[in-house]
Structures are given as C-alpha cells and as structure tokens.
Design a protein around this motif. Structure first.
Motif, PDB file in Angstrom:
ATOM      1  N   VAL A 180       0.866  -1.178   0.000  1.00  0.00           N
ATOM      2  CA  VAL A 180       0.000   0.000   0.000  1.00  0.00           C
ATOM      3  C   VAL A 180       0.902   1.226   0.000  1.00  0.00           C
ATOM      4  O   VAL A 180       1.969   1.228   0.616  1.00  0.00           O
ATOM      5  CB  VAL A 180      -0.942   0.044   1.228  1.00  0.00           C
ATOM      6  N   PRO A 181       0.493   2.290  -0.698  1.00  0.00           N
ATOM      7  CA  PRO A 181       1.353   3.471  -0.768  1.00  0.00           C
ATOM      8  C   PRO A 181       1.540   4.073   0.618  1.00  0.00           C
ATOM      9  O   PRO A 181       0.564   4.272   1.325  1.00  0.00           O
ATOM     10  CB  PRO A 181       0.589   4.445  -1.680  1.00  0.00           C
ATOM     11  N   PHE A 182       2.782   4.305   0.992  1.00  0.00           N
ATOM     12  CA  PHE A 182       3.046   4.990   2.256  1.00  0.00           C
ATOM     13  C   PHE A 182       4.444   5.587   2.223  1.00  0.00           C
ATOM     14  O   PHE A 182       5.405   4.912   1.892  1.00  0.00           O
ATOM     15  CB  PHE A 182       2.926   4.048   3.459  1.00  0.00           C
ATOM     16  N   ALA A 183       4.538   6.866   2.589  1.00  0.00           N
ATOM     17  CA  ALA A 183       5.842   7.527   2.653  1.00  0.00           C
ATOM     18  C   ALA A 183       6.018   8.121   4.047  1.00  0.00           C
ATOM     19  O   ALA A 183       5.195   8.915   4.488  1.00  0.00           O
ATOM     20  CB  ALA A 183       5.932   8.622   1.604  1.00  0.00           C
ATOM     21  N   PRO A 184       7.076   7.722   4.772  1.00  0.00           N
ATOM     22  CA  PRO A 184       7.302   8.307   6.100  1.00  0.00           C
ATOM     23  C   PRO A 184       7.758   9.763   5.992  1.00  0.00           C
ATOM     24  O   PRO A 184       8.296  10.187   4.970  1.00  0.00           O
ATOM     25  CB  PRO A 184       8.423   7.442   6.686  1.00  0.00           C
ATOM     26  N   ASP A 185       7.508  10.531   7.058  1.00  0.00           N
ATOM     27  CA  ASP A 185       7.966  11.925   7.083  1.00  0.00           C
ATOM     28  C   ASP A 185       9.467  12.010   7.280  1.00  0.00           C
ATOM     29  O   ASP A 185      10.119  12.930   6.797  1.00  0.00           O
ATOM     30  CB  ASP A 185       7.255  12.664   8.218  1.00  0.00           C
ATOM     31  N   TYR A 186      10.020  11.062   8.053  1.00  0.00           N
ATOM     32  CA  TYR A 186      11.465  11.042   8.322  1.00  0.00           C
ATOM     33  C   TYR A 186      11.987   9.632   8.044  1.00  0.00           C
ATOM     34  O   TYR A 186      11.438   8.663   8.569  1.00  0.00           O
ATOM     35  CB  TYR A 186      11.748  11.404   9.780  1.00  0.00           C
ATOM     36  N   THR A 187      13.042   9.533   7.248  1.00  0.00           N
ATOM     37  CA  THR A 187      13.593   8.221   6.897  1.00  0.00           C
ATOM     38  C   THR A 187      15.098   8.203   7.134  1.00  0.00           C
ATOM     39  O   THR A 187      15.811   9.098   6.691  1.00  0.00           O
ATOM     40  CB  THR A 187      13.372   7.918   5.391  1.00  0.00           C
ATOM     41  N   GLY A 188      15.565   7.174   7.839  1.00  0.00           N
ATOM     42  CA  GLY A 188      16.999   7.022   8.049  1.00  0.00           C
ATOM     43  C   GLY A 188      17.707   6.544   6.792  1.00  0.00           C
ATOM     44  O   GLY A 188      18.549   7.231   6.229  1.00  0.00           O
ATOM     45  N   PHE A 189      17.336   5.361   6.337  1.00  0.00           N
ATOM     46  CA  PHE A 189      17.979   4.749   5.169  1.00  0.00           C
ATOM     47  C   PHE A 189      16.941   4.029   4.316  1.00  0.00           C
ATOM     48  O   PHE A 189      16.007   3.426   4.848  1.00  0.00           O
ATOM     49  CB  PHE A 189      19.002   3.679   5.596  1.00  0.00           C
ATOM     50  N   THR A 190      17.167   4.076   3.019  1.00  0.00           N
ATOM     51  CA  THR A 190      16.404   3.214   2.119  1.00  0.00           C
ATOM     52  C   THR A 190      17.239   1.960   1.908  1.00  0.00           C
ATOM     53  O   THR A 190      18.439   2.045   1.621  1.00  0.00           O
ATOM     54  CB  THR A 190      16.160   3.932   0.780  1.00  0.00           C
ATOM     55  N   VAL A 191      16.604   0.778   2.122  1.00  0.00           N
ATOM     56  CA  VAL A 191      17.372  -0.473   2.010  1.00  0.00           C
ATOM     57  C   VAL A 191      16.814  -1.328   0.880  1.00  0.00           C
ATOM     58  O   VAL A 191      15.637  -1.230   0.532  1.00  0.00           O
ATOM     59  CB  VAL A 191      17.358  -1.276   3.343  1.00  0.00           C
TER      60      VAL A 191
END
Ligand code: IMP
Ligand code: MG
Length: 185
Positions: A143-154
């Motif tokens: 499901v589409p979801f984007a966090p406001d704060y992200t440490g790393f994309t893995v």
C-alpha cells in the motif's frame, strides 16, 4: 560458552557510525519541525523493533519529549482492504490532542502497519501525526506509504540488528546486517 550472534551475519549493511549519523540528522529534522509548535512532542514507539532506535533518537533531540509505546501487527497483506491492524498493546492515554505525535518504527515494508496506524491515531484525536522510520524498503510496498522522516532506504533483503529481529533474535546487534542463508534453513 554463549554463541556469538555475529557469526550468523553474512554482511554488515549499515555500520554503527552510519546509524549514529542518521539518528542525529533525523533528530535535527524533527527539532526543526517542532520549533514553532505549541504542543509537546510524543514519541510513539512500535514494539519491539523500535526500542533501540527510539532510545538513541530521544537522546539526540533538543526538543523535550514524552514517550509511549504500542504493539501492533498487520496481517492479511495482499490488498488494502484485507490488511487489518491488530493492536496487541494499545495506548492508555486519552490526551493525544495535546501532543504532536511522531510514530517511531524500525522498518517500513508492506506499509500496512503505518498506513492503518496513522488514521487510527487521528481517530483517537491526535491532529498532528508524523512517522519516522529508521529503514524503508520501498520495493516491498503493498500500500502506498511515505514516512515523514527516513533514516535509510534499504534493498529487498531481510535485515536484522539495532532492534530488528529474526525469530526474536539479533535485536542486540549494534549495526544493521544481513543473515547468512543457513540461518534461515
Ligand atoms: P509493514 O510495513 O506493515 O509490512 O510492517 C513492517 C514490520 O515488519 C516491521 O516493523 C518489522 O517488524 C517487520 N519487518 C519487515 N521487514 C523486516 C526485515 O527485513 N527485518 C526484520 N523485520 C522486518
Ligand atoms: Mg516491527
């Protein structure tokens, strides 16, 4: 003698130093966003994966914080409608309208958990709900979801350490790693 869990790690994906740097950056981003807010900041950790991250994050913040925890899981993963939020430990407090809530999560995978939890908290009266994920694995999104704060994309690999587990193990590793194949066998 106790077995060394580090022997089960195939590779270190994110080092302790890299995590520290990211936690500091995330804390600065949150501080910046809280600068003009009248409300107190409530960090809401999702058990159990977020505890190590949350402990470090709260120490880096300049903004005064309160902390709380929930335990949730999502199941029935394939579609938006079947992915239901299962709450196994709920928030007891009823004063969410008084806070700016930042949900602290270890990793976003399918997106099911947070896409359900955010509206749930708004329904409980929290008007400002943001999300902070140490790791984001966008390749796995259902499901589409984007966090406001992200440490790393893995990448799409199963990761452990710094709070994240495989069958409840490896949470105490100080870095993010990938397990050897034979451990899954
Ligand atoms: P989702 O975004 O609703 O699929 O849920 C994410 C949750 O799944 C996280 O909070 C973790 O508990 C778990 N999870 C997903 N990917 C991993 C991984 O690579 N390692 C460890 N736990 C994971
Ligand atoms: Mg989790």
């Amino acid at each position: 003698m106790k077995k060394n869990i580090k022997d089960d790690v195939k590779k270190v994906l994110i080092t302790e130093d890299e995590i520290k740097e990211a936690v500091r950056r995330l804390a600065r981003e949150i501080d910046e966003d809280q600068k003009n807010s009248e409300k107190e900041l409530l960090l809401l950790g999702i058990l159990k994966g977020s505890v190590v991250f949350m402990g470090d994050l709260m120490k880096e913040l300049q903004t005064p914080v309160q902390i709380d925890f929930m335990k949730v899981s999502s199941y029935g993963a394939s579609t938006v409608s079947s992915g239901e939020l299962k709450i196994t430990l709920d928030l007891l407090r009823e004063d969410l309208p008084d806070y700016d809530v930042v949900i602290v999560e270890d990793i976003i995978d399918s997106g099911n958990t947070l896409s359900k939890l955010v509206p749930y908290l708004r329904g409980r009266g929290a008007n400002n709900v943001r999300t902070c994920a140490l790791l984001d694995k966008p390749a796995r999104r259902k499901v589409p979801f984007a966090p406001d704060y992200t440490g790393f994309t893995v990448p799409d690999e199963f990761v452990i350490g710094y709070g994240l587990d495989y069958n409840e193990r490896y949470r105490e590793l100080p870095y993010i790693g990938v397990l050897k194949e034979e451990v899954y066998g």
